[in-house]
Design a protein around this motif. Structure first.
Motif, PDB file in Angstrom:
ATOM      1  N   UNK A  52       0.846  -1.197   0.000  1.00  0.00           N
ATOM      2  CA  UNK A  52       0.000   0.000   0.000  1.00  0.00           C
ATOM      3  C   UNK A  52       0.884   1.250   0.000  1.00  0.00           C
ATOM      4  N   UNK A  53       0.242   2.335  -0.300  1.00  0.00           N
ATOM      5  CA  UNK A  53       0.960   3.612  -0.292  1.00  0.00           C
ATOM      6  C   UNK A  53       0.792   4.274   1.056  1.00  0.00           C
ATOM      7  N   UNK A  54       1.894   4.716   1.579  1.00  0.00           N
ATOM      8  CA  UNK A  54       1.871   5.456   2.838  1.00  0.00           C
ATOM      9  C   UNK A  54       2.289   6.903   2.626  1.00  0.00           C
ATOM     10  N   UNK A  55       2.161   7.724   3.627  1.00  0.00           N
ATOM     11  CA  UNK A  55       2.505   9.155   3.460  1.00  0.00           C
ATOM     12  C   UNK A  55       3.975   9.370   3.142  1.00  0.00           C
ATOM     13  N   UNK A  56       4.853   8.424   3.552  1.00  0.00           N
ATOM     14  CA  UNK A  56       6.290   8.601   3.341  1.00  0.00           C
ATOM     15  C   UNK A  56       6.879   7.528   2.436  1.00  0.00           C
ATOM     16  N   UNK A  57       6.019   6.772   1.720  1.00  0.00           N
ATOM     17  CA  UNK A  57       6.510   5.741   0.843  1.00  0.00           C
ATOM     18  C   UNK A  57       5.670   4.495   0.933  1.00  0.00           C
ATOM     19  N   UNK A  58       6.093   3.492   0.214  1.00  0.00           N
ATOM     20  CA  UNK A  58       5.333   2.239   0.167  1.00  0.00           C
ATOM     21  C   UNK A  58       5.404   1.508   1.489  1.00  0.00           C
ATOM     22  N   UNK A  59       4.295   0.800   1.791  1.00  0.00           N
ATOM     23  CA  UNK A  59       4.227  -0.059   2.964  1.00  0.00           C
ATOM     24  C   UNK A  59       4.015  -1.472   2.454  1.00  0.00           C
ATOM     25  N   UNK A  60       4.947  -2.352   2.732  1.00  0.00           N
ATOM     26  CA  UNK A  60       4.939  -3.715   2.195  1.00  0.00           C
ATOM     27  C   UNK A  60       4.828  -4.686   3.353  1.00  0.00           C
ATOM     28  N   UNK A  61       3.808  -5.610   3.248  1.00  0.00           N
ATOM     29  CA  UNK A  61       3.648  -6.640   4.269  1.00  0.00           C
ATOM     30  C   UNK A  61       3.451  -7.978   3.551  1.00  0.00           C
ATOM     31  N   UNK A  62       4.110  -9.032   4.019  1.00  0.00           N
ATOM     32  CA  UNK A  62       3.912 -10.363   3.430  1.00  0.00           C
ATOM     33  C   UNK A  62       4.428 -11.413   4.402  1.00  0.00           C
ATOM     34  N   UNK A  63       4.031 -12.680   4.067  1.00  0.00           N
ATOM     35  CA  UNK A  63       4.427 -13.832   4.869  1.00  0.00           C
ATOM     36  C   UNK A  63       5.217 -14.781   3.987  1.00  0.00           C
ATOM     37  N   UNK A  64       6.283 -15.320   4.571  1.00  0.00           N
ATOM     38  CA  UNK A  64       7.091 -16.315   3.859  1.00  0.00           C
ATOM     39  C   UNK A  64       7.086 -17.566   4.690  1.00  0.00           C
ATOM     40  N   UNK A  65       6.748 -18.649   4.039  1.00  0.00           N
ATOM     41  CA  UNK A  65       6.818 -19.946   4.709  1.00  0.00           C
ATOM     42  C   UNK A  65       7.897 -20.754   3.996  1.00  0.00           C
ATOM     43  N   UNK A  66       8.828 -21.259   4.778  1.00  0.00           N
ATOM     44  CA  UNK A  66       9.975 -21.897   4.141  1.00  0.00           C
ATOM     45  C   UNK A  66      10.290 -23.208   4.808  1.00  0.00           C
TER      46      UNK A  66
END
Length: 911
Positions: A52-66
């Motif tokens: 998503x876009x935030x006021x100061x740049x992109x906000x990235x959230x994700x899950x990694x299963x390894x």
């Protein structure tokens, strides 16, 4: 069951996500671009992706299963800022470890630029065990106009977090404002932060909680010079770098308001292998040792190109080179400085070079210093060796300047080692050697103006007393192994400073008079009247003195005693001389000459009375060695009973003794009036009319005296034998009043004016007038009144057949000095020697006028002897009943004191 339920939905999401590349475009203010998350390798799967876009740049959230390892990249294909990356890393199999390797970068082959990364952190939103997160790489770039490039918040304020188990590569084109935390991977300690670089300033907090830190580079410095990068109101420095196991290398332009720590208090600290600061160091450094953490890495040591105003603390040792190009006005403390070439690595050196050490700066080694220290400037601060015990100086210390501060060695300066100042040890300078001086201390010519002490820690602990076997060089003068530290150099010879062995010794040869009474003092001089200088004892100490707290003043600093019984030989005790002393402190006053430089004690008479003749000693009773930790009692030469003391001798004063050369100036006024009275005696004797006809007829007076001179040959032999025997029987003046008036030697020069032609007819009656009127001139018989001019003056006739001068019978010459054989007061079997062959005549002294009649005569002696013999051995009112010294006891000292006063002034009067 629960395990399958938790894992199967994740697997299903992972299968779907594995076939997709999530590409989202995020607006970032004036900068827009695309940010995507991509699995680039391993067996990991993505789920719950959210960009998503935030006021100061992109906000990235994700899950990694390894399962095992998964490699994930967060990329941007256009110039963009990423304000936040949140990752949940799950294990595909909770029984097996898993690692997620994250890379945040510009997408290869595109126009993407990573302008800023704010925060990268791990989160846990479910009950599945987390995999380890390793940040493989984060690298930012600046904009086309040169802005941005930070890791953390924008600008120069600390903010943002980069948190993972391990950080391998972190490079910021701008400032590093984020806190970087490596919590450590499971198992053995690892290189938790391998490389961290910023082309700007490092303003965040970098922390390896378990393992090592590799390389940290801050091109524009660590910390904020203004001190505004941290949290307001906090006591902790806003910027710090910490690593539990050690730091291999830190390179920075400067360090301000920041701390560098390897290890934690209470735990073994890690080493710092290399610190290279090109500018100033104004922060703090705490580590185990300046020593290698990685033997395969060649760079090692510490270098500060500018000034060092902060604090550096090495818990164990310094075994690498240290160089401070500017001033060390801060503090460097180390457990020790290892030998110059440690056995473990002969190629290593431990040289320490400092540009300057001003006041307030300090280099402290708690134990032995084995590597050389060079100071390229003045030393105004402190070099402290062995501060925690008794460490030695086992290397050379060279100061290319003056020592205005302090060099302290708790132990010893070892043999063949040198402490050298090319200029001076100034007035404020101190060289304090706790135990032994076996090496060399060297300063410039006349340059020892401060204080150099050997065995300065005397009394601290149980260590044996230190010795001075080495050398102190002041210019070209050397003082090597002085016996008992008594080097004999006057303070003027070395520059005015202190050079002493502790406890302080008595400078026996510099005392006045010298110790052991080599120069006796006349007792009279302790209480002379106006016009003469008082006798004064000067006791010189090699070091500054201080009173014991029990003493009320300098008068209680020493005890003065007079020897009684047989007197000790001055240059060595006689075997049969008893060591008995009597208190005599009341006869003297004691004080220090200069309170600002208390090395000289002055002793003068208290005014109570003359010190009786004999040997005296001054014993320190409350006198301590100042400028030392324990202030030990001074150590003076031992007297006959083993006590340390200064000794001096009081002798009889010398009365005025006439000697042949002195009467010449005395009769000088007499010849002046004598030519005037020449006409006066002429009318008195009848032959006056005879000189009148002298010029008229020379032949006429000749026949007239011719019948008269007939009897003259008869008296000629008579006057010659008669005047000569007259001086011999002159024992009439034996009652000693005559030595002072002694007009008899004075008439000797009177014949020089020679009014000899006057009473020629009186040679016959000459035997009678000579004793009646000594002022009558003596006319030689071979001169007639007809001579117009008197013959040249003849030498005065001797008063003794052997041409000896008149000497009072109680004085005889012995070895070129005048002595008084009847006054063997000190009981050594020899006459007491006077100070001078020609002492000044003593003024009348009234304490000896016992009869109080204004005259000093035999009656005073008889009256005193009557009181003295009647009360001998008794205690009386001080000053009465024969107590001349005023000590309340009638003893031999009272008689001696009275005689010292009465004999020289016998025949005098009291004003």
């Amino acid at each position: 069951m629960c395990r399958r339920e938790r894992s199967s939905p994740v697997r299903r999401v992972g299968l779907v996500a594995a076939s997709l590349l999530a590409v989202l475009t995020v607006g970032t203010g004036s900068v827009s671009g695309a940010v995507r998350v991509v699995v680039t390798g391993g067996s990991g799967t993505l789920s719950s992706q959210n960009v998503t876009a935030g006021p100061n740049g992109a906000i990235v959230r994700f899950t990694v299963t390894a399962s095992g390892s998964a490699h994930v990249a967060v990329e941007t294909d256009t110039p963009a800022e990423i304000d936040l990356i949140e990752i949940e890393s799950n294990r595909a199999d909770v029984n097996q470890p898993a690692v997620v390797f994250l890379t945040v970068r510009e997408q290869p082959g595109t126009a993407g630029k990573l302008i800023r990364v704010g925060t990268v952190r791990m989160v846990s939103v479910d009950t599945i065990l987390d995999a380890e997160l390793v940040i493989d790489s984060i690298e930012t770039s600046k904009t086309s106009t040169g802005g941005g490039g930070n890791i953390g918040v924008a600008g120069e304020t600390r903010g943002g977090v980069i948190r993972a188990h391990q950080v391998l590569n972190l490079v910021a084109a701008g400032n590093l404002t984020a806190d970087v935390q490596a919590v450590g991977r499971a198992g053995a300690a690892t290189l938790d932060i391998a490389r961290l670089e910023t082309r700007g300033r490092l303003l965040g907090r970098v922390h390896c909680q378990k393992g090592y830190m590799g390389l940290v580079v801050a091109d524009q410095g660590i910390g904020d010079p203004a001190g505004t990068s941290g949290d307001a109101g906090t006591a902790t420095p806003p910027t710090w770098i910490r690593a539990q196991e050690g730091i291999r290398e830190i390179r920075a332009a400067s360090v301000h308001d920041a701390s560098i720590t390897s290890g934690y208090a209470g735990t073994p600290r890690g080493n710092l292998q290399r610190l290279n600061i090109t500018g100033d160091f104004a922060g703090s450094l705490w580590c185990g040792a300046l020593a290698p953490t990685d033997e395969s890495f060649p760079a090692r040591g510490l270098s500060v190109g500018g000034h060092m105003t902060g604090t550096m603390f090495f818990e164990r040792a310094t075994i690498c080179q240290m160089q401070i190009g500017g001033m060390l006005s801060g503090v460097i403390e180390t457990g020790s400085v290892a030998s110059h070439q440690p056995v473990t690595d002969p190629t290593r050196r431990t040289d320490i070079t400092l540009g300057g050490l001003p006041a307030g700066g300090a280099f402290v080694s708690r134990d032995t210093v084995g590597g050389p220290i060079t100071l390229n400037g003045d030393l105004g601060g402190l070099i402290d060796v062995g501060s925690a015990g008794a460490g030695n100086l086992a290397a050379d210390v060279t100061v290319h300047g003056s020592i205005d501060g302090t060099v302290r060695v708790a132990g010893s300066i070892n043999a063949n080692r040198k402490l050298r100042a090319t200029q001076a040890l100034s007035e404020s300078g101190r060289v304090l050697i706790g135990r032994n001086l076996a090496g060399t201390v060297e300063v410039g010519a006349m340059g020892l103006r401060g204080m150099l002490l050997v065995n300065e820690r005397h009394g601290v602990g149980s260590a044996a007393a230190g010795t001075w076997t080495g050398t102190v060089k002041v210019g070209s003068a050397s003082y090597t192994n002085p016996p008992d530290g008594e080097h004999g150099a006057a303070r003027e010879m070395i520059g005015g400073g202190v050079m002493a062995l502790v406890p302080y010794r008595l400078a026996r040869e510099l005392c006045s008079p010298m110790h052991e009474a080599l120069t006796p003092i006349e007792g009279r001089l302790f209480n002379v009247l106006d016009g003469h200088e008082y006798a004064r004892l000067r006791l010189e100490s090699y070091g500054p003195l201080v009173l014991d707290t029990s003493a009320a003043g300098w008068h209680e600093a020493v005890r003065i005693e007079r020897r009684v019984g047989s007197e000790q030989v001055i240059n060595g005790a006689a075997s049969d001389a008893p060591c008995q002393w009597q208190e005599a402190s009341h006869l003297f006053d004691v004080w220090v000459e200069d309170e600002g430089d208390p090395r000289t004690l002055l002793i003068e008479s208290s005014g109570i009375g003359f010190p009786p003749t004999g040997e005296y000693r001054v014993l320190p009773s409350a006198l301590r060695s100042d400028e030392t930790p324990m202030r030990p009692m001074v150590m003076w030469p031992t007297s006959c009973d083993g006590q340390g003391a200064y000794t001096f001798r009081v002798v009889l004063e010398c009365p005025a003794v006439p000697v042949p050369p002195e009467p010449e100036p005395e009769p000088e006024p007499k010849p002046e009036p004598k030519p005037e009275p020449k006409p006066e005696p002429k009318p008195e004797p009848k032959p006056e009319p005879e000189p009148e006809p002298k010029p008229e007829p020379k032949p006429e007076p000749k026949p007239e005296p011719k019948p008269e001179p007939k009897p003259e040959p008869e008296p000629k032999p008579e006057p010659k034998p008669e005047p000569k025997p007259e001086p011999k029987p002159e024992p009439k003046p034996e009652p000693k009043p005559e030595p002072k008036p002694e007009p008899k030697p004075e008439p000797k020069p009177e014949p020089e004016p020679e009014p000899k032609p006057e009473p020629k007819p009186e040679p016959k009656p000459e035997p009678e007038p000579e004793p009646k009127d000594p002022d009558d001139p003596i006319i030689p018989p071979d001169v007639t009144p007809t001579d117009p001019t008197p013959p040249p003056p003849e030498e005065p006739e001797p008063t003794d057949p052997n041409d000896d001068p008149i000497i009072p019978p109680w004085f005889t010459p012995l070895g070129g000095a005048w002595v008084e054989p009847v006054a063997d007061v000190d009981g050594d079997g020899e006459p007491d020697v006077c100070q001078s062959a020609q002492p000044p005549a003593p003024e009348p002294v009234c304490p000896c006028d016992v009869e109080e009649d204004g005259r000093l005569d035999l009656g005073d002696l008889l009256s005193f002897l009557s009181d003295w013999s009647a009360n001998l051995g008794a205690s009386v009112t001080p000053g009465e009943s024969g107590d001349f010294t005023g000590d309340g006891v009638v003893d031999l000292a009272d008689l001696l004191g009275f005689l010292d006063c009465w004999l020289p002034n016998l025949g005098g009067t009291c004003p």
